[in-house]
Design a protein around this motif. Structure first.
Motif, PDB file in Angstrom:
ATOM      1  N   ASP A 271      44.785  47.318  45.739  1.00 32.45           N
ATOM      2  CA  ASP A 271      45.395  46.949  44.474  1.00 32.45           C
ATOM      3  C   ASP A 271      45.072  45.479  44.159  1.00 32.45           C
ATOM      4  OD1 ASP A 271      46.949  47.235  42.281  1.00 32.45           O
ATOM      5  OD2 ASP A 271      48.827  46.726  43.321  1.00 32.45           O
ATOM      6  N   ALA A 272      44.653  45.211  42.904  1.00 32.56           N
ATOM      7  CA  ALA A 272      44.252  43.839  42.542  1.00 32.56           C
ATOM      8  C   ALA A 272      45.402  42.842  42.752  1.00 32.56           C
ATOM      9  CB  ALA A 272      43.768  43.789  41.099  1.00 32.56           C
ATOM     10  N   ALA A 273      46.630  43.270  42.465  1.00 32.02           N
ATOM     11  CA  ALA A 273      47.769  42.353  42.608  1.00 32.02           C
ATOM     12  C   ALA A 273      47.984  41.953  44.067  1.00 32.02           C
ATOM     13  CB  ALA A 273      49.034  42.996  42.054  1.00 32.02           C
ATOM     14  N   ALA A 274      47.634  42.845  44.979  1.00 29.40           N
ATOM     15  CA  ALA A 274      47.814  42.559  46.406  1.00 29.40           C
ATOM     16  C   ALA A 274      46.720  41.640  46.940  1.00 29.40           C
ATOM     17  CB  ALA A 274      47.816  43.870  47.197  1.00 29.40           C
ATOM     18  N   LEU A 275      45.735  41.333  46.083  1.00 27.54           N
ATOM     19  CA  LEU A 275      44.619  40.487  46.507  1.00 27.54           C
ATOM     20  C   LEU A 275      44.666  39.118  45.840  1.00 27.54           C
ATOM     21  CD1 LEU A 275      41.945  43.291  46.239  1.00 27.54           C
ATOM     22  CD2 LEU A 275      42.729  42.260  48.376  1.00 27.54           C
ATOM     23  N   GLY A 276      45.789  38.816  45.186  1.00 28.08           N
ATOM     24  CA  GLY A 276      45.957  37.490  44.592  1.00 28.08           C
ATOM     25  C   GLY A 276      45.288  37.316  43.237  1.00 28.08           C
ATOM     26  N   GLU A 294      42.448  48.137  37.411  1.00 29.29           N
ATOM     27  CA  GLU A 294      43.532  47.590  36.604  1.00 29.29           C
ATOM     28  C   GLU A 294      43.908  46.201  37.117  1.00 29.29           C
ATOM     29  OE1 GLU A 294      48.009  48.632  35.214  1.00 29.29           O
ATOM     30  OE2 GLU A 294      46.879  50.235  36.222  1.00 29.29           O
ATOM     31  N   ALA A 295      43.969  45.233  36.184  1.00 26.71           N
ATOM     32  CA  ALA A 295      44.339  43.871  36.561  1.00 26.71           C
ATOM     33  C   ALA A 295      45.849  43.750  36.580  1.00 26.71           C
ATOM     34  CB  ALA A 295      43.753  42.887  35.564  1.00 26.71           C
TER      35      ALA A 295
END
Lengths: 320, 202
Positions: A271-276, A294-295
């Protein structure tokens, strides 16, 4: 594979995205990181400009702290400046007897000691490429970065000074290969090992801005979608100062600057959110959209309270 | 005028040297390891590789010729070491394997000690950076940037403001400095190191 781990000051906050994505990819790659107990700042390029013995002692304290971890000789370092400093000090302490004597005396004042060669600092990219290996990485790719044109950017500190060689000093290719394994199209970035300018944005604005401009323009000329970096200082200079650079030269570049660990995470289907993602100044949204990822939701932009032009504030008629 | 001799003088203990050191010897002695400075063949590869040479008063090659000529004041008041961005291109390309970047750091230190360089921005930036490190054990970007900008470029603060605000809204700045647990031990180490640096200075 277990390593001691030296995050460095930048990763604590400014480059939290780098730390977050590093820890996220460590798990599937079977990398086990044990943080060095109570580490301190490496002094960047500043302490050595003022005091040699103190600068070496500051860094030697970290080596001494890391040497306390039994059975862990190798230390993973994601920050290029910390990596260079730790390696450089270890090397010179082994070569310069007088310096070693002084640094040992200083360390003893704080109840510590260090034998040169007891700890080997290794950059995270080196560990990912040479210990994990391209084929093991390829096996984890579930979402290839197909259609993305990426500019691999190494900067100076990890390849150049000869304090530990694992790639060419003039024309490194390890990150190029890594990004290809992730499925991206990799441009032959001519500026890949050039300097981001370090602290010059603060010390001499014109010099700093020009060094940033060269790199951004180089990537734009090759129609790259993003520059991929391995260093928090490079990321901060190229990303956070890119709007300042645009104002300085009256340009309008919008080049996202991302960490290689973030690209690995995306290719591993994370997930993009989990990658900062989302903490960059130049949004990575278009890059992610291009590969259908998805950003994370956009943070509200700060309210604009000041006009950008340099004229004096004047009363204005309604603009209807 | 110094007669150039192959090999470095740095190994000799300073107490054993009876006549005063030449500037070349002084620079070599203050640089960690063997700098190989006396091996320079004046080829100019260093300046040709330097990304910030255009902004320097003297190219590295010129600086090395000046060091040999004993032009201490001119070298230590030159902006050249302060415009070195520490990228090591010159160091890896030098056919004589001279540790050029390390020598630039030495020149910075000598110029601060001699108070020769009249532009205080770069030395002050280094000083403020390490003040946080010496007191907390960690770098502190917000404190460094705000104090530095207020002191050296208060009008530029307006231009820097959007960047600073962005750092805040994106959660990339700490509002208070962090301290390491062993700060007292670190302070003792640094105090001792500084004492040794002075007493062993050559």
């Amino acid at each position: 594979m277990k390593y001691s781990f030296f995050p460095g000051c930048s990763l604590e906050r400014n480059a939290a995205a780098y730390l977050q994505s590093t820890l996220a990819i460590a798990k599937p790659l079977d990398l086990d990181f044990q943080e060095v107990e109570d580490w301190n700042c490496c002094g960047a390029t500043e302490y050595i400009s003022l005091n040699k013995t103190a600068a070496f002692a500051l860094i030697a304290r970290n080596l001494a702290q890391a040497a306390k971890a039994d059975g862990l000789k190798e230390m993973a370092v994601p920050c290029s400046a910390c990596y260079l400093n730790l390696r450089k000090v270890d090397k010179y302490l082994g070569e310069d007897a007088r310096l070693y004597k002084n640094v040992s005396t200083a360390l003893a004042a704080g109840g510590l000691s260090y034998q040169p060669g007891s700890v080997t600092a290794r950059h995270l990219l080196d560990i990912v490429i040479n210990d994990v290996g391209y084929s093991a990485i390829q096996a984890k790719v579930t979402k290839p970065l197909k259609g993305l044109r990426l500019a691999p950017y190494y900067g100076c500190f990890i390849v150049r000074p000869g304090f530990g060689e694992w790639d060419s000093q003039e024309y490194p290719t390890s990150l190029d290969r890594l990004l290809k394994v992730l499925g991206a199209e990799v441009i032959d970035f001519p500026m890949k090992a050039h300097c981001c300018g370090g602290h010059m944005t603060q010390v001499s604005e014109a010099t700093g801005m020009e060094m940033i401009r060269r790199l951004i323009k180089g990537a734009v000329d090759y129609r790259a979608d993003a520059i991929v970096t391995v260093c928090p200082m490079c990321q901060m200079n190229l990303d956070a100062f890119q709007p300042n650079m645009n104002r300085f030269f009256r340009t309008s570049y919008q080049m996202p600057i991302l960490y290689f660990t973030q690209m690995m995470g995306i290719a591993f289907g994370m997930d993009a959110a989990a990658l900062g993602f989302g903490s960059e100044f130049i949004s990575a949204r278009p890059v992610l959209a291009k590969i259908g990822v998805e950003a994370p939701p956009e943070q509200p932009a700060p309210k604009k309270s000041r006009r950008d032009d340099k004229s004096l504030p004047m009363p204005k008629m309604g603009e209807q | 005028m110094t007669i150039l001799t192959v090999g470095s003088s740095h190994a000799a203990s300073p107490q054993a040297v009876s006549k005063p050191l030449t500037f070349l010897e002084e620079v070599e002695a203050a640089t960690p390891g063997n700098s190989r400075l006396s091996m320079c063949i004046q080829c100019g590869t260093c300046g040709g590789s330097c990304p910030s040479a255009a902004d320097m008063d003297h190219t590295p090659r010129q600086i090395f010729a000046m060091i040999r000529a004993g032009l201490r004041d001119e070298v230590l008041s030159s902006n050249t070491p302060w415009f070195c961005v520490s990228c090591y291109y010159c160091t890896v390309r030098c056919p004589q394997e001279i540790h050029i970047t390390d020598i630039m750091y030495t020149l910075k230190r000598l110029s601060v000690q001699a108070r020769k360089y009249d532009d205080s921005r770069a030395p002050d930036f280094s000083r403020q950076f390490i003040t946080w490190v010496e007191n907390y054990g960690r770098a502190y970007e917000l404190g460094l940037m705000s104090l530095f900008i207020l002191r050296h470029n208060p009008f530029g603060a307006i231009r820097m403001a959007p960047m600073g605000m962005g750092m805040v809204t994106k959660g990339r700045l700490d509002f208070t400095p962090k301290s390491i647990k062993g700060i007292d031990g670190l302070k003792a180490i640094l105090a001792k190191a500084k004492e040794l640096e002075v007493s062993n200075e050559v």
